[in-house]
Design a protein around this motif. Structure first.
Motif, PDB file in Angstrom:
ATOM      1  N   LEU A 196      -6.641   6.152   4.057  1.00 24.73           N
ATOM      2  CA  LEU A 196      -6.677   4.851   4.706  1.00 24.73           C
ATOM      3  C   LEU A 196      -6.312   3.745   3.711  1.00 24.73           C
ATOM      4  CD1 LEU A 196      -7.302   3.258   7.259  1.00 24.73           C
ATOM      5  CD2 LEU A 196      -9.678   3.145   6.498  1.00 24.73           C
ATOM      6  N   GLN A 197      -6.842   3.829   2.510  1.00 25.44           N
ATOM      7  CA  GLN A 197      -6.539   2.826   1.483  1.00 25.44           C
ATOM      8  C   GLN A 197      -5.057   2.875   1.104  1.00 25.44           C
ATOM      9  OE1 GLN A 197      -8.756   3.354  -2.131  1.00 25.44           O
ATOM     10  NE2 GLN A 197      -8.326   1.290  -2.840  1.00 25.44           N
ATOM     11  N   LEU A 198      -4.486   4.061   0.992  1.00 27.46           N
ATOM     12  CA  LEU A 198      -3.073   4.207   0.655  1.00 27.46           C
ATOM     13  C   LEU A 198      -2.189   3.596   1.739  1.00 27.46           C
ATOM     14  CD1 LEU A 198      -0.964   5.388  -1.270  1.00 27.46           C
ATOM     15  CD2 LEU A 198      -1.124   7.522  -0.001  1.00 27.46           C
ATOM     16  N   GLN A 199      -2.495   3.851   2.993  1.00 23.74           N
ATOM     17  CA  GLN A 199      -1.720   3.284   4.101  1.00 23.74           C
ATOM     18  C   GLN A 199      -1.828   1.760   4.127  1.00 23.74           C
ATOM     19  OE1 GLN A 199       0.425   4.868   5.980  1.00 23.74           O
ATOM     20  NE2 GLN A 199      -0.083   6.820   5.002  1.00 23.74           N
ATOM     21  N   LEU A 200      -3.009   1.242   3.842  1.00 20.97           N
ATOM     22  CA  LEU A 200      -3.210  -0.195   3.827  1.00 20.97           C
ATOM     23  C   LEU A 200      -2.381  -0.853   2.718  1.00 20.97           C
ATOM     24  CD1 LEU A 200      -4.764  -2.564   5.043  1.00 20.97           C
ATOM     25  CD2 LEU A 200      -6.554  -2.144   3.356  1.00 20.97           C
ATOM     26  N   VAL A 201      -2.324  -0.240   1.572  1.00 21.59           N
ATOM     27  CA  VAL A 201      -1.536  -0.771   0.457  1.00 21.59           C
ATOM     28  C   VAL A 201      -0.054  -0.760   0.815  1.00 21.59           C
ATOM     29  CG1 VAL A 201      -0.802  -0.301  -1.912  1.00 21.59           C
ATOM     30  CG2 VAL A 201      -3.218  -0.234  -1.323  1.00 21.59           C
ATOM     31  N   ARG A 202       0.421   0.287   1.484  1.00 24.87           N
ATOM     32  CA  ARG A 202       1.833   0.364   1.878  1.00 24.87           C
ATOM     33  C   ARG A 202       2.186  -0.714   2.890  1.00 24.87           C
ATOM     34  NH1 ARG A 202       2.642   6.872   2.520  1.00 24.87           N
ATOM     35  NH2 ARG A 202       2.634   7.326   0.288  1.00 24.87           N
ATOM     36  N   LEU A 203       1.272  -1.056   3.768  1.00 28.86           N
ATOM     37  CA  LEU A 203       1.541  -2.101   4.755  1.00 28.86           C
ATOM     38  C   LEU A 203       1.564  -3.489   4.124  1.00 28.86           C
ATOM     39  CD1 LEU A 203      -0.597  -0.930   7.808  1.00 28.86           C
ATOM     40  CD2 LEU A 203       1.895  -0.986   7.639  1.00 28.86           C
ATOM     41  N   VAL A 204       0.651  -3.738   3.216  1.00 29.27           N
ATOM     42  CA  VAL A 204       0.533  -5.062   2.609  1.00 29.27           C
ATOM     43  C   VAL A 204       1.632  -5.295   1.574  1.00 29.27           C
ATOM     44  CG1 VAL A 204      -0.940  -6.526   1.194  1.00 29.27           C
ATOM     45  CG2 VAL A 204      -1.938  -5.156   3.017  1.00 29.27           C
ATOM     46  N   ASP A 205       1.944  -4.313   0.761  1.00 31.19           N
ATOM     47  CA  ASP A 205       2.900  -4.475  -0.334  1.00 31.19           C
ATOM     48  C   ASP A 205       3.959  -3.387  -0.242  1.00 31.19           C
ATOM     49  OD1 ASP A 205       4.041  -5.495  -2.610  1.00 31.19           O
ATOM     50  OD2 ASP A 205       2.707  -4.409  -3.969  1.00 31.19           O
ATOM     51  N   PRO A 206       4.981  -3.584   0.574  1.00 30.33           N
ATOM     52  CA  PRO A 206       5.999  -2.536   0.708  1.00 30.33           C
ATOM     53  C   PRO A 206       6.855  -2.443  -0.558  1.00 30.33           C
ATOM     54  CG  PRO A 206       6.662  -4.476   1.938  1.00 30.33           C
ATOM     55  CD  PRO A 206       5.274  -4.728   1.402  1.00 30.33           C
TER      56      PRO A 206
END
Length: 111
Positions: A10-20
Motif C-alpha cells: 500500500l505504501q509503495l502504491q501511494l508513493v508511485r501515485l504521489v511522485d511518478p
C-alpha cells in the motif's frame, strides 16, 4: 517494528501515485554534463601527476638528509655534505632539550 506485506504494498502504491517517475525521454545527459565530467577527469589526472612529483621531491629531500642522495647503496658511514661522520641509524643533531620552556641561559634576557 515490522510492517506487514500488505502495508508495504500500500505504501509503495501511494508513493508511485504521489511522485511518478520521470519519462525517459525527459531525462537526457547533455553536453554540459559531459564537459564537466571531462574537466573533473582532467583535474584528477593533473592532481595525480602533481602528487607523484611532490612525493619524489620529498623522497629526494629525505635521502639528502640521510646522506644517501645520488649514491644508491652508498655507505651511510661516509661523510655527508656537512663533512661529519654518521653511522647507520644516527639521527641528526636536535635542539637542546635540557632547558625549561621560557628560561633562557642568556643573563641579559628576561623570561
Amino acid at each position: 517494528m515490522s510492517m506487514s506485506p500488505l502495508a508495504l504494498q500500500l505504501q509503495l502504491q501511494l508513493v508511485r501515485l504521489v511522485d511518478p517517475a520521470p519519462d525517459p525521454s525527459d531525462v537526457k545527459p547533455g553536453w554540459l554534463a559531459f564537459g564537466v565530467f571531462l574537466l573533473l577527469a582532467a583535474a584528477v589526472v593533473l592532481l595525480a601527476f602533481s602528487l607523484i612529483k611532490h612525493l619524489r621531491r620529498a623522497n629526494r629531500h629525505f635521502e639528502v638528509d640521510a646522506g644517501t642522495a645520488g649514491a644508491p647503496g652508498g655507505d651511510p658511514g661516509e661523510p655527508d655534505d656537512r663533512g661529519d661522520q654518521r653511522a647507520e641509524g644516527d639521527v641528526p643533531d636536535s635542539p637542546r632539550t635540557d632547558q625549561q620552556p621560557g628560561h633562557s641561559t642568556d643573563p641579559g634576557s628576561r623570561a
